[in-house]
Design a protein around this motif. Structure first.
Motif, PDB file in Angstrom:
ATOM      1  N   ALA A   1       0.829  -1.207   0.000  1.00  0.00           N
ATOM      2  CA  ALA A   1       0.000   0.000   0.000  1.00  0.00           C
ATOM      3  C   ALA A   1       0.865   1.259   0.000  1.00  0.00           C
ATOM      4  O   ALA A   1       0.561   2.249  -0.682  1.00  0.00           O
ATOM      5  CB  ALA A   1      -0.914  -0.012   1.215  1.00  0.00           C
TER       6      ALA A   1
ATOM      7  N   PHE B   1       0.937   3.966  -3.006  1.00  0.00           N
ATOM      8  CA  PHE B   1       0.578   5.345  -2.681  1.00  0.00           C
ATOM      9  C   PHE B   1       1.661   6.313  -3.157  1.00  0.00           C
ATOM     10  O   PHE B   1       1.368   7.339  -3.799  1.00  0.00           O
ATOM     11  CB  PHE B   1       0.366   5.472  -1.169  1.00  0.00           C
ATOM     12  CG  PHE B   1       0.128   6.864  -0.686  1.00  0.00           C
ATOM     13  CD1 PHE B   1      -1.095   7.488  -0.891  1.00  0.00           C
ATOM     14  CD2 PHE B   1       1.128   7.564  -0.021  1.00  0.00           C
ATOM     15  CE1 PHE B   1      -1.322   8.787  -0.434  1.00  0.00           C
ATOM     16  CE2 PHE B   1       0.909   8.850   0.442  1.00  0.00           C
ATOM     17  CZ  PHE B   1      -0.325   9.468   0.222  1.00  0.00           C
ATOM     18  N   ARG B   2       2.920   5.989  -2.872  1.00  0.00           N
ATOM     19  CA  ARG B   2       4.004   6.900  -3.238  1.00  0.00           C
ATOM     20  C   ARG B   2       4.221   6.927  -4.754  1.00  0.00           C
ATOM     21  O   ARG B   2       4.543   7.974  -5.312  1.00  0.00           O
ATOM     22  CB  ARG B   2       5.281   6.494  -2.501  1.00  0.00           C
ATOM     23  CG  ARG B   2       5.198   6.806  -1.000  1.00  0.00           C
ATOM     24  CD  ARG B   2       6.442   6.388  -0.237  1.00  0.00           C
ATOM     25  NE  ARG B   2       6.378   6.844   1.162  1.00  0.00           N
ATOM     26  CZ  ARG B   2       7.310   6.588   2.075  1.00  0.00           C
ATOM     27  NH1 ARG B   2       8.381   5.864   1.744  1.00  0.00           N
ATOM     28  NH2 ARG B   2       7.178   7.050   3.305  1.00  0.00           N
TER      29      ARG B   2
ATOM     30  N   ASP C   1       1.779   8.208   5.853  1.00  0.00           N
ATOM     31  CA  ASP C   1       1.562   7.670   4.508  1.00  0.00           C
ATOM     32  C   ASP C   1       0.795   6.353   4.550  1.00  0.00           C
ATOM     33  O   ASP C   1      -0.064   6.096   3.699  1.00  0.00           O
ATOM     34  CB  ASP C   1       2.901   7.469   3.798  1.00  0.00           C
ATOM     35  CG  ASP C   1       3.513   8.787   3.346  1.00  0.00           C
ATOM     36  OD1 ASP C   1       2.835   9.825   3.494  1.00  0.00           O
ATOM     37  OD2 ASP C   1       4.662   8.779   2.866  1.00  0.00           O
TER      38      ASP C   1
ATOM     39  N   ASP D   1      -2.862   7.056   5.305  1.00  0.00           N
ATOM     40  CA  ASP D   1      -3.492   7.639   4.120  1.00  0.00           C
ATOM     41  C   ASP D   1      -3.719   6.588   3.043  1.00  0.00           C
ATOM     42  O   ASP D   1      -4.771   6.545   2.408  1.00  0.00           O
ATOM     43  CB  ASP D   1      -2.625   8.774   3.552  1.00  0.00           C
ATOM     44  CG  ASP D   1      -2.662  10.015   4.430  1.00  0.00           C
ATOM     45  OD1 ASP D   1      -3.581  10.112   5.271  1.00  0.00           O
ATOM     46  OD2 ASP D   1      -1.763  10.862   4.286  1.00  0.00           O
ATOM     47  N   SER D   2      -2.742   5.719   2.842  1.00  0.00           N
ATOM     48  CA  SER D   2      -2.828   4.751   1.750  1.00  0.00           C
ATOM     49  C   SER D   2      -3.822   3.639   2.027  1.00  0.00           C
ATOM     50  O   SER D   2      -4.342   3.021   1.103  1.00  0.00           O
ATOM     51  CB  SER D   2      -1.441   4.146   1.477  1.00  0.00           C
ATOM     52  OG  SER D   2      -1.005   3.375   2.590  1.00  0.00           O
TER      53      SER D   2
END
Length: 870
Positions: free
Chosen positions: A686, A690-691, A736, A739-740
């Motif tokens: 994930a 995401f990144r 992160d 969020d992901s």
């Protein structure tokens, strides 16, 4: 709180009286052809000196006798027993002279093994004519025994953490424990890193407050961090610690550590015995070079049956309850003449059936039992001489624990046979053998400040006689898990149990504890009843009882499984094919199906991740293979698979992160291989998705297993740019990840467990429980109320922390990213998916296709890849 010194034992013991008692005990051992081990004698001496400690020994080498005979020797050595036994000023009037009060409390992690523990403890009582009463108190204890125990506890009580806390809710709890001398915590390693362990720490702190001279002994096997485990159990850091082992004649070492303090010692007695462990692996006759999880297991059924035939009695362990159902049916179909000689055992089967199976194993009447972890602990099945492990054990300690179920007595060898379910698990079994030989066993850490447990404990103590704030806080801080509770956190706990916190202060039902004149007490009978019904920290999906139409109970399945079924559907459970007739009153009413095919229930809890220790051992085996070393039968068998991996890509070295980039008709694949376990890879997948999507608008499909993860997209991802800009940078990891993964929704689901433990929601009285959907709805509403009106609520913070640590192993993920930062990142571009990447593709397809369609699809993929490999 000062521990008992050797001069303050409950009765004046002389060397002569102790020696006479030991002589009787040695005679009992001798009558059975045994001789006490040095670690057992050391434990007895430490107990008689008034000291506490932890006994660490291999499964089946006599830990139970090491702990139990200390109190028995003390009883035999004390003089004028009849006159001195009842001099406690706190004892109730009318107690019969022959009814000895509670002296020993034996805490077991599983109520399923309490009957076996009782049998083991009763034997020396009867043989030595010790007039103690011995009983169990668990969720399985009958109403009649519970009623008797409400009047008088036995001399020795076997119980669980939950049942102990129930005893602490009584007004006369202090009086009932007034004569307690010893607490023995069995299988401490199983409780240590759980909320049940935190619950046990708090309960022991309460008992120590009442009995400062209390001696506490823990029993443990298969644990890597013994010092920390003992500190959590005894909660008296900074005292003298004596680490003892048996002498060189028994293949052990002796070391000791002393602090400058003058307090009595705590003993860590480690028995390194000469118990022989044989680890074998069933090697498949043909080795597919593109393995995938699960397909190989049942194909080895003929070899499994041969192994069972060679043994007198065996246990076949699987990692999930669904697998036990499948393997039991497969064995019985292959060998119908074994009907009545093989059995099934897991936690969802009715207690009466489980006990029948356990008795059959104990008496040598059963040829084989197919089981999950329900037979991992404590139970002594002497006839069992072989254990089979289906699939990877996922951890070194778990394989050791299960192997110990065979040859379960001192001097007898233990034997475990690995049954790989895909080719790469051959590497895992070989790695497990190496890790055991090197002594690399997993550690377990005590939880730090689970505040939902502390909230529950505060209500428990308020119900059991009440408390003053400063006194209970001092008591709580004496535990390892809650030693750093701040004043602000404690004030929040008190406010939460008395008013419901900032958001719930207007609702009377959340005012569970009354505060008056410095005392905190529960004075509402309904609150008391609900709290007693809700004590405990075990949270799971709602269990639906399965019953025959005529009323016989079969066991339980999860609500999420039954809710998808309609009348007439068939399913495999408890070794039978059942047909659902109706779902009514939180019960599934069934009958035996005429058609003998059906689906298998799936239970939660089967996602065991690969441990750090086993992961390290696997990478070492792959490093050897990279250097051309295949030093055991398992590695020789998997050699064609690894050679093809090297030809098409590379075998990742121990200090490399291998990334494979491949294009197929499905799209663009990225395969990453950190070898950090499924849970870490779920978070890393994930995070990377995401990144990468922050650099380019790409939607990814993800898959993961214990070796790595896959990202699949319709267009090529900017991998090189992402690596340059910190794709694996541990900075901002927490933000992160949340969020992901839509962290709010995950935290809401985790909050359901926290809210139940903290007493915010009530699951209902027996037989009228709330459904999982109802519980989730009510806890979801509470979560939103807290988030909007009480954002500093500490249970919200705990929910987010538990998502990161328990579901995603945040700490281990951070360590993995740090390790990647120290490693070489190697990107390969194979033309087709490699043997390491293929199982990840299968796991992704498994989520979309039925079993039949998946099998056909995989078969076509395998044929094409084998053809490409020549």
């Amino acid at each position: 709180m000062t521990p008992l010194s050797s001069a303050e034992t409950p009765a004046k013991l002389t060397k002569a009286s102790i020696e006479r008692a030991k002589r009787r005990v040695r005679g009992w051992f001798g009558e059975r052809g045994w001789k006490p081990f040095p670690f057992q004698r050391e434990t007895w001496d430490a107990y008689l000196a008034g000291e506490s400690g932890l006994v660490h020994a291999t499964t089946g080498t006599g830990k139970t006798h090491a702990a139990w005979f200390g109190p028995l020797i003390e009883y035999l050595a004390e003089s004028k027993r009849a006159k001195e036994e009842h001099t406690s000023p706190k004892r109730k009037r009318g107690t019969k002279a022959k009814e000895l009060p509670l002296k020993v409390l034996w805490i077991t992690p599983l109520r399923a093994i309490s009957a076996d523990t009782e049998q083991a403890l009763r034997q020396p009582l009867d043989a030595l004519a010790i007039p103690w009463t011995l009983e169990t108190r668990t969720g399985d204890t009958s109403a009649a025994i519970r009623a008797r125990q409400r009047k008088r506890l036995p001399t020795a009580l076997i119980t669980t953490p939950e049942s102990l806390c129930l005893l602490l809710t009584r007004d006369d709890a202090e009086e009932r424990f007034a004569d307690l001398r010893c607490v023995i915590v069995d299988e401490w390693h199983e409780l240590l890193s759980t909320k049940r362990g935190s619950q046990t720490e708090l309960a022991l702190a309460r008992l120590r407050r009442w009995r400062p001279d209390l001696r506490i002994w823990g029993l443990s096997a298969t644990l890597g961090n013994l010092d920390e485990a003992m500190a959590a159990l005894l909660s008296q850091r900074g005292e003298r610690l004596e680490v003892r082992g048996e002498g060189p004649d028994t293949n052990a070492s002796l070391t000791s550590h002393h602090s400058p303090l003058t307090q009595p010692r705590q003993w860590l007695i480690s028995a390194t015995t000469r118990k022989v462990l044989a680890i074998e692996t069933l090697i498949p006759e043909t080795m597919e070079r593109f393995p995938w999880a699960g397909h190989l297991g049942i194909r080895q059924l003929p070899m499994v049956i041969e192994a069972i035939e060679r043994a007198n009695s065996s246990i076949l362990f699987t990692n999930t309850r669904s697998q036990t159902e499948i393997w039991y049916q497969s064995i019985l179909k292959q060998r119908p003449d074994w009907a009545g000689l093989i059995a099934l055992h897991h936690g969802s089967i009715a207690q009466q059936t489980r006990r029948w199976v356990e008795d059959g194993l104990r008496q040598g009447k059963l040829k084989c039992v197919v089981s999950t972890s329900s037979l991992d602990l404590g139970v002594d099945f002497s006839p069992v001489d072989c254990v089979l492990q289906v699939g990877s054990p996922k951890g070194v300690a778990r394989l050791l624990q299960r192997a110990g179920r065979s040859g379960h007595s001192p001097g007898r060898p233990s034997k475990v046979v690995g049954v790989p379910t895909h080719a790469l698990e051959l590497v895992e079994f070989a790695a497990c053998r190496d890790a055991i030989a090197s002594g690399h066993i997993e550690s377990r850490q005590a939880l730090r400040k689970p505040l939902d447990v502390l909230v529950q404990h505060a209500v428990t103590i308020a119900l059991g006689g009440g408390f003053r704030s400063d006194e209970l806080l001092d008591e709580v801080r004496r535990t390892t898990g809650f030693a750093d509770v701040t004043d602000a956190e404690w004030e929040w706990v008190l406010d939460f149990v008395t008013r419901g916190g900032e958001a719930l202060r207007a609702y009377d039902e959340y005012r569970r504890v009354a505060h008056a004149e410095g005392e905190y007490r529960v004075d509402d009978k309904q609150v008391a009843k609900r709290h007693r019904m809700g004590i405990g920290t075990i949270a799971s999906d709602a269990a639906i009882e399965v019953r025959y139409l005529k009323g016989g109970r079969i066991g339980t399945v999860e609500e999420s499984f039954v809710s998808r079924m309609k009348p007439g559907d068939r399913f495999l459970f408890a070794g039978r094919v059942l047909e659902l007739v109706k779902f009514f009153d939180m019960k599934a009413w069934v009958r035996v199906a005429k058609n003998k095919t059906g689906t298998v229930p799936r239970w939660s809890g089967g996602r065991m991740p690969l441990s750090n220790e086993l992961s390290t051992a696997i990478r070492e085996k792959l490093q050897q293979a990279k250097s051309g070393v295949y030093d055991c039968p398992e590695m020789q068998a998997v050699k064609p698979v690894l050679q093809l991996q090297a030809d098409w890509s590379r075998i990742p070295a121990r200090d490399e992160l291998l990334i494979e980039r491949t294009k197929t008709r499905e799209g663009y694949h990225l395969f990453f291989y950190p070898f950090a376990g499924r849970l870490v890879h779920e978070g890393l997948a994930a995070l990377c998705a995401f990144r990468l999507s922050q650099l380019d608008r790409i939607t990814f499909t993800m898959a993961m297993n214990d070796y790595g993860f896959e990202l699949l997209a319709a267009k090529e991802a900017p991998l090189e740019r992402a690596l340059e800009e910190g794709l694996f940078d541990p900075a901002n990891l927490r933000e992160d990840i949340l969020d992901s993964l839509n962290g709010v929704e995950m935290a809401k689901r985790q909050f359901r467990e926290i809210a139940r433990v903290a007493g915010l929601v009530y699951v209902g009285y027996p037989g009228s429980g709330k459904t999982a959907k109802q519980l989730q709805a009510s806890t979801g509403l509470l979560y939103d109320v807290f988030a909007n009106y009480d954002p500093s609520n500490l249970l919200l913070r705990q929910a987010r922390d538990e998502v990161l640590e328990r579901q995603l192993e945040h700490s281990r993920m951070f360590e993995t990213l740090q390790a990647i930062g120290r490693s070489r990142v190697v990107v390969e571009n194979p033309r087709k998916p490699t043997p390491l990447g293929f199982p990840l593709m299968v796991d992704r397809l498994r989520e979309k296709l039925s079993s039949e369609k998946l099998s056909a699809r995989i078969s076509r993929m395998s044929v094409a890849l084998e053809k490409a490999a020549g």
